[in-house]
Motif scaffolding. Structure first.
Motif, PDB file in Angstrom:
ATOM      1  N   HIS A  45       0.823  -1.209   0.000  1.00 47.92           N
ATOM      2  CA  HIS A  45       0.000   0.000   0.000  1.00 47.92           C
ATOM      3  C   HIS A  45       0.860   1.265   0.000  1.00 47.92           C
ATOM      4  CE1 HIS A  45      -3.598   2.413   0.739  1.00 47.92           C
ATOM      5  NE2 HIS A  45      -2.929   3.052   1.684  1.00 47.92           N
ATOM      6  N   LEU A  46       1.860   1.310   0.843  1.00 54.50           N
ATOM      7  CA  LEU A  46       2.719   2.497   0.934  1.00 54.50           C
ATOM      8  C   LEU A  46       3.540   2.676  -0.339  1.00 54.50           C
ATOM      9  CD1 LEU A  46       4.017   2.271   4.634  1.00 54.50           C
ATOM     10  CD2 LEU A  46       1.984   3.435   3.732  1.00 54.50           C
ATOM     11  N   SER A  47       3.986   1.567  -0.936  1.00 53.77           N
ATOM     12  CA  SER A  47       4.753   1.650  -2.182  1.00 53.77           C
ATOM     13  C   SER A  47       3.931   2.257  -3.308  1.00 53.77           C
ATOM     14  CB  SER A  47       5.233   0.257  -2.606  1.00 53.77           C
ATOM     15  OG  SER A  47       6.157  -0.264  -1.683  1.00 53.77           O
ATOM     16  N   LEU A  48       2.624   2.021  -3.272  1.00 54.96           N
ATOM     17  CA  LEU A  48       1.722   2.587  -4.274  1.00 54.96           C
ATOM     18  C   LEU A  48       1.335   4.022  -3.941  1.00 54.96           C
ATOM     19  CD1 LEU A  48      -0.289   2.468  -6.659  1.00 54.96           C
ATOM     20  CD2 LEU A  48      -1.914   1.334  -5.110  1.00 54.96           C
ATOM     21  N   VAL A  49       0.838   4.233  -2.745  1.00 58.70           N
ATOM     22  CA  VAL A  49       0.293   5.544  -2.358  1.00 58.70           C
ATOM     23  C   VAL A  49       1.347   6.641  -2.432  1.00 58.70           C
ATOM     24  CG1 VAL A  49      -0.603   6.847  -0.392  1.00 58.70           C
ATOM     25  CG2 VAL A  49      -1.599   4.629  -0.992  1.00 58.70           C
ATOM     26  N   PHE A  50       2.582   6.331  -2.047  1.00 63.10           N
ATOM     27  CA  PHE A  50       3.638   7.339  -2.002  1.00 63.10           C
ATOM     28  C   PHE A  50       4.690   7.143  -3.107  1.00 63.10           C
ATOM     29  CE2 PHE A  50       2.045   6.957   2.400  1.00 63.10           C
ATOM     30  CZ  PHE A  50       1.592   8.266   2.583  1.00 63.10           C
ATOM     31  N   HIS A  51       4.312   6.464  -4.187  1.00 59.04           N
ATOM     32  CA  HIS A  51       5.318   6.107  -5.195  1.00 59.04           C
ATOM     33  C   HIS A  51       5.994   7.323  -5.799  1.00 59.04           C
ATOM     34  CE1 HIS A  51       3.312   6.947  -9.121  1.00 59.04           C
ATOM     35  NE2 HIS A  51       2.189   6.721  -8.480  1.00 59.04           N
ATOM     36  N   LYS A  68      10.250   0.056  -2.413  1.00 59.28           N
ATOM     37  CA  LYS A  68      10.449   0.455  -3.797  1.00 59.28           C
ATOM     38  C   LYS A  68       9.153   1.061  -4.316  1.00 59.28           C
ATOM     39  CE  LYS A  68      13.779  -3.239  -4.806  1.00 59.28           C
ATOM     40  NZ  LYS A  68      14.056  -4.433  -5.648  1.00 59.28           N
ATOM     41  N   PRO A  69       9.251   2.109  -5.111  1.00 64.57           N
ATOM     42  CA  PRO A  69       8.013   2.723  -5.622  1.00 64.57           C
ATOM     43  C   PRO A  69       7.278   1.789  -6.572  1.00 64.57           C
ATOM     44  CG  PRO A  69       9.935   3.677  -6.704  1.00 64.57           C
ATOM     45  CD  PRO A  69      10.460   2.794  -5.602  1.00 64.57           C
ATOM     46  N   PHE A  70       5.967   1.779  -6.479  1.00 67.86           N
ATOM     47  CA  PHE A  70       5.145   1.010  -7.403  1.00 67.86           C
ATOM     48  C   PHE A  70       4.296   1.983  -8.208  1.00 67.86           C
ATOM     49  CE2 PHE A  70       1.091  -1.077  -8.500  1.00 67.86           C
ATOM     50  CZ  PHE A  70       1.583  -2.070  -9.330  1.00 67.86           C
ATOM     51  N   ASN A  71       4.711   2.229  -9.443  1.00 68.47           N
ATOM     52  CA  ASN A  71       3.962   3.113 -10.332  1.00 68.47           C
ATOM     53  C   ASN A  71       2.908   2.283 -11.054  1.00 68.47           C
ATOM     54  OD1 ASN A  71       3.087   4.715 -12.555  1.00 68.47           O
ATOM     55  ND2 ASN A  71       4.940   5.951 -12.389  1.00 68.47           N
ATOM     56  N   PRO A  72       1.619   2.512 -10.799  1.00 72.55           N
ATOM     57  CA  PRO A  72       0.573   1.627 -11.328  1.00 72.55           C
ATOM     58  C   PRO A  72       0.364   1.728 -12.828  1.00 72.55           C
ATOM     59  CG  PRO A  72      -0.418   3.539 -10.285  1.00 72.55           C
ATOM     60  CD  PRO A  72       1.050   3.619 -10.003  1.00 72.55           C
ATOM     61  N   THR A 105       6.027 -10.176 -19.708  1.00 72.77           N
ATOM     62  CA  THR A 105       6.299 -11.473 -19.086  1.00 72.77           C
ATOM     63  C   THR A 105       5.228 -11.775 -18.042  1.00 72.77           C
ATOM     64  OG1 THR A 105       7.635 -10.499 -17.315  1.00 72.77           O
ATOM     65  CG2 THR A 105       8.778 -11.091 -19.373  1.00 72.77           C
ATOM     66  N   LYS A 106       5.142 -13.011 -17.648  1.00 75.07           N
ATOM     67  CA  LYS A 106       4.178 -13.398 -16.610  1.00 75.07           C
ATOM     68  C   LYS A 106       4.456 -12.647 -15.313  1.00 75.07           C
ATOM     69  CE  LYS A 106       2.267 -17.369 -14.117  1.00 75.07           C
ATOM     70  NZ  LYS A 106       2.266 -16.641 -12.826  1.00 75.07           N
ATOM     71  N   GLU A 107       5.744 -12.498 -14.977  1.00 77.55           N
ATOM     72  CA  GLU A 107       6.110 -11.818 -13.736  1.00 77.55           C
ATOM     73  C   GLU A 107       5.646 -10.358 -13.760  1.00 77.55           C
ATOM     74  OE1 GLU A 107       8.131 -15.456 -14.159  1.00 77.55           O
ATOM     75  OE2 GLU A 107       8.170 -13.727 -15.548  1.00 77.55           O
ATOM     76  N   GLU A 108       5.858  -9.707 -14.904  1.00 78.98           N
ATOM     77  CA  GLU A 108       5.452  -8.301 -15.001  1.00 78.98           C
ATOM     78  C   GLU A 108       3.932  -8.171 -15.020  1.00 78.98           C
ATOM     79  OE1 GLU A 108       6.741  -4.310 -17.562  1.00 78.98           O
ATOM     80  OE2 GLU A 108       7.319  -6.307 -18.259  1.00 78.98           O
ATOM     81  N   TRP A 109       3.277  -9.079 -15.687  1.00 77.87           N
ATOM     82  CA  TRP A 109       1.809  -9.073 -15.727  1.00 77.87           C
ATOM     83  C   TRP A 109       1.235  -9.207 -14.316  1.00 77.87           C
ATOM     84  CZ3 TRP A 109      -2.166  -7.975 -18.829  1.00 77.87           C
ATOM     85  CH2 TRP A 109      -3.412  -8.518 -18.546  1.00 77.87           C
ATOM     86  N   ASP A 110       1.739 -10.158 -13.564  1.00 74.30           N
ATOM     87  CA  ASP A 110       1.255 -10.371 -12.197  1.00 74.30           C
ATOM     88  C   ASP A 110       1.593  -9.184 -11.292  1.00 74.30           C
ATOM     89  OD1 ASP A 110       0.297 -12.835 -12.944  1.00 74.30           O
ATOM     90  OD2 ASP A 110       2.012 -13.954 -12.172  1.00 74.30           O
ATOM     91  N   TYR A 111       2.759  -8.592 -11.505  1.00 70.77           N
ATOM     92  CA  TYR A 111       3.223  -7.472 -10.671  1.00 70.77           C
ATOM     93  C   TYR A 111       2.275  -6.280 -10.790  1.00 70.77           C
ATOM     94  CZ  TYR A 111       6.404  -3.832  -8.905  1.00 70.77           C
ATOM     95  OH  TYR A 111       6.969  -2.781  -8.214  1.00 70.77           O
ATOM     96  N   TYR A 112       1.902  -5.935 -12.013  1.00 67.89           N
ATOM     97  CA  TYR A 112       1.047  -4.769 -12.203  1.00 67.89           C
ATOM     98  C   TYR A 112      -0.436  -5.088 -11.979  1.00 67.89           C
ATOM     99  CZ  TYR A 112       4.927  -1.883 -13.562  1.00 67.89           C
ATOM    100  OH  TYR A 112       6.095  -1.173 -13.523  1.00 67.89           O
ATOM    101  N   ASN A 152       0.650  14.992  -5.342  1.00 73.42           N
ATOM    102  CA  ASN A 152       1.482  13.819  -5.645  1.00 73.42           C
ATOM    103  C   ASN A 152       1.203  12.609  -4.768  1.00 73.42           C
ATOM    104  OD1 ASN A 152       3.041  14.881  -7.821  1.00 73.42           O
ATOM    105  ND2 ASN A 152       4.177  16.103  -6.350  1.00 73.42           N
ATOM    106  N   ARG A 153       0.297  12.730  -3.829  1.00 76.04           N
ATOM    107  CA  ARG A 153      -0.073  11.619  -2.948  1.00 76.04           C
ATOM    108  C   ARG A 153      -1.310  10.944  -3.516  1.00 76.04           C
ATOM    109  NH1 ARG A 153      -3.460   8.592   0.799  1.00 76.04           N
ATOM    110  NH2 ARG A 153      -2.691   8.853   2.932  1.00 76.04           N
ATOM    111  N   LEU A 154      -1.246   9.629  -3.763  1.00 80.05           N
ATOM    112  CA  LEU A 154      -2.397   8.902  -4.282  1.00 80.05           C
ATOM    113  C   LEU A 154      -3.442   8.750  -3.181  1.00 80.05           C
ATOM    114  CD1 LEU A 154      -3.746   7.319  -6.578  1.00 80.05           C
ATOM    115  CD2 LEU A 154      -2.524   5.283  -5.794  1.00 80.05           C
ATOM    116  N   LEU A 155      -4.649   9.236  -3.474  1.00 76.31           N
ATOM    117  CA  LEU A 155      -5.735   9.155  -2.489  1.00 76.31           C
ATOM    118  C   LEU A 155      -6.692   8.010  -2.797  1.00 76.31           C
ATOM    119  CD1 LEU A 155      -6.731  12.925  -2.135  1.00 76.31           C
ATOM    120  CD2 LEU A 155      -5.160  11.620  -0.700  1.00 76.31           C
TER     121      LEU A 155
END
Length: 475
Positions: free
Chosen positions: A184-190, A210-214, A251-258, A276-279
């Motif tokens: 959650h934090l990796s996404l919200v504050f990416h 690590k940041p997770f850019n959706p 790839t399968k890994e990237e598909w599952d990751y996103y 810049n904060r995801l709400l």
């Protein structure tokens, strides 16, 4: 005018504010907002499960003196109507308290500023017993064994938030909460984590996030559409649609990751950012029904902290509903985005209607109902039809009719969504199988016209030269 002082029942009031609806990860994120507003360069979260559940959140932000700390501990410490600093993430002055009370019964805040350490505490059990909002000043010596307190003492400034008497979770399920928290934090504050200059560092149990850019913006197959500016009541809102890559492009890994743990269908929709904060994310706000066809569409919305009244953002910063005037613009942008979002699926769906290929299946529409039917004009079926006697043909047609009726659509849909990269239907027909089929067709005898039709079928379209040579060659 006659008046009476009627004080709220403290015990009932405490229970009410504790049940405002925070989840664990949303509550932690609310505390982190304060750290970001205090210009922290790092934030550390330590989750302890022994001997008792406890959460520590440390930052190296500006810190607070005694007066500022007491004011920060006050419920509704801010006027929501005053203009805030540009990068300030809070609004109501409730987040620290309501987020903490939703998870624990004892909130302690220790802050350092100008080389002076101040400490204050809310203990909900004590408040309930005393029936008054009495703020405690505990002895600092009680926290000498706390490793983050020792670290705070070595900082120039900073704040430590401690949650004790956590009563919402069992110890044996706490580990899963931490996993969800990190995601959650990796996404919200990416955006804060991925800044090229002075990025924010967030740690959870010593693990650097690590940041997770959706939007997977770096992938070549990601379609980033032009940013559109909505101007409304002197406000500027930036809207950028993205179409994520089809599973065949990654790839399968990237598909599952996103996909995240929630999957693509639940994470499609608008992604609302404030400073810049995801709400809010994964919602169409009633403008569209989520479906598999639009699961790759994610639309980024950038707003400022001066626009909250346009979006109906709640205290938790986890629900919102834009005003009607904005929805009209968003719906227009959404409809344009959907055209691109469904293209990967439309292309594949239209293959069954491609007149240059003789398919095994036909798409039939009858009284607005859609059916998938076996193509009985297929040259192989026609050959079988001519070879079978009437009784066997009746049996064969009953079998095909049953096959049509019992296509496992729900199972197919589920596995396409959940296990796209593991579906290997084409592997059921091997090269050896095709060679055997070619030889059998030669044995039954086929005219040149039949061969030409056969080469247009799905099974042979990628092997035309080989099949043509084999079928025309003499036995």
């Amino acid at each position: 005018m006659k008046t009476e002082k009627v004080l709220p029942n403290v015990s009932n009031f405490i229970k009410s504010i504790r049940d405002i609806g925070y989840t664990f990860e949303v509550a932690i994120a609310d505390i982190i907002d304060n750290s970001i507003s205090a210009n922290a360069s790092f934030i550390k979260v330590l989750a302890l499960s022994y001997p008792e559940l406890e959460i520590n959140i440390l930052d190296d932000g500006y810190g607070m003196d005694k007066k500022e700390l007491i004011e920060a501990m006050r419920l509704a410490s801010k006027n929501p109507n005053i203009q805030r600093e540009k990068n300030e993430l809070g609004k109501f002055g409730l987040g620290l308290k309501t987020a903490s009370f939703s998870q624990c019964k004892k909130l302690t805040v220790i802050s350092k500023k100008n080389n002076i350490i101040s400490i204050r505490q809310w203990d909900l059990d004590y408040i309930e017993n005393q029936n008054e909002w009495l703020l405690i000043t505990p002895n600092k010596d009680l926290y000498e064994d706390n490793e983050y307190f020792q670290e705070l003492k070595n900082l120039d400034s900073g704040t430590l938030v401690i949650w004790e008497n956590i009563d919402r979770y069992k110890k044996d399920r706490f580990a899963s909460k931490i996993d969800n928290l990190m995601s959650h934090l990796s996404l919200v504050f990416h955006r804060f984590l991925e800044k090229s200059f002075n990025p924010l560092n967030i740690y959870v149990n010593d693990n650097k996030l690590k940041p997770f850019n959706p939007f997977n913006p770096e992938h070549m197959a990601t379609l980033e559409k032009k940013t559109e500016i909505i101007r409304f009541s002197n406000h500027k809102i930036e809207v950028t649609p993205y179409i994520l890559p089809h599973h065949s492009k990654v790839t399968k890994e990237e598909w599952d990751y996103y996909a995240t743990i929630d999957g693509y269908t639940k994470t499609q929709g608008f992604y609302l950012y404030r400073e810049n904060r995801l709400l809010i994310y994964g919602t169409w706000w009633g403008l569209l029904k989520a479906s598999d066809a639009t699961k790759l569409v994610r639309i980024k919305i950038d707003t400022t902290n001066e626009q909250d009244e346009l979006w109906g953002i709640d205290v938790k910063k986890s629900t919102a509903n834009p005003i009607t005037e904005l929805k009209q613009d968003l719906k227009r942008i959404l409809q344009e985005s959907i055209k691109d979002g469904v293209k990967p699926y439309n292309k594949r769906a239209k293959k069954i209607e491609d007149k240059t290929i003789i398919n095994f299946w036909d798409l039939a529409v009858n009284d607005k109902k859609i059916y998938f039917k076996i193509n009985k004009e297929h040259p192989i079926y026609k050959k079988l039809e001519n070879k079978l006697n009437s009784k066997i043909k009746i049996l064969f047609d009953i079998y095909l009719k049953s096959l049509e009726h019992y296509i496992p659509l729900e199972a197919i849909e589920y596995h396409i969504q959940q296990n796209s990269h593991n579906i290997s239907q084409k592997e059921l027909l091997t090269e050896d199988d095709i060679i055997k089929l070619v030889n059998q067709l030669k044995d039954v005898g086929m005219e040149k016209d039949d061969i030409e039709k056969l080469l247009k079928t799905e099974i042979f379209k990628d092997r035309k030269e080989f099949v043509y040579e084999q079928l025309l060659s003499k036995n």
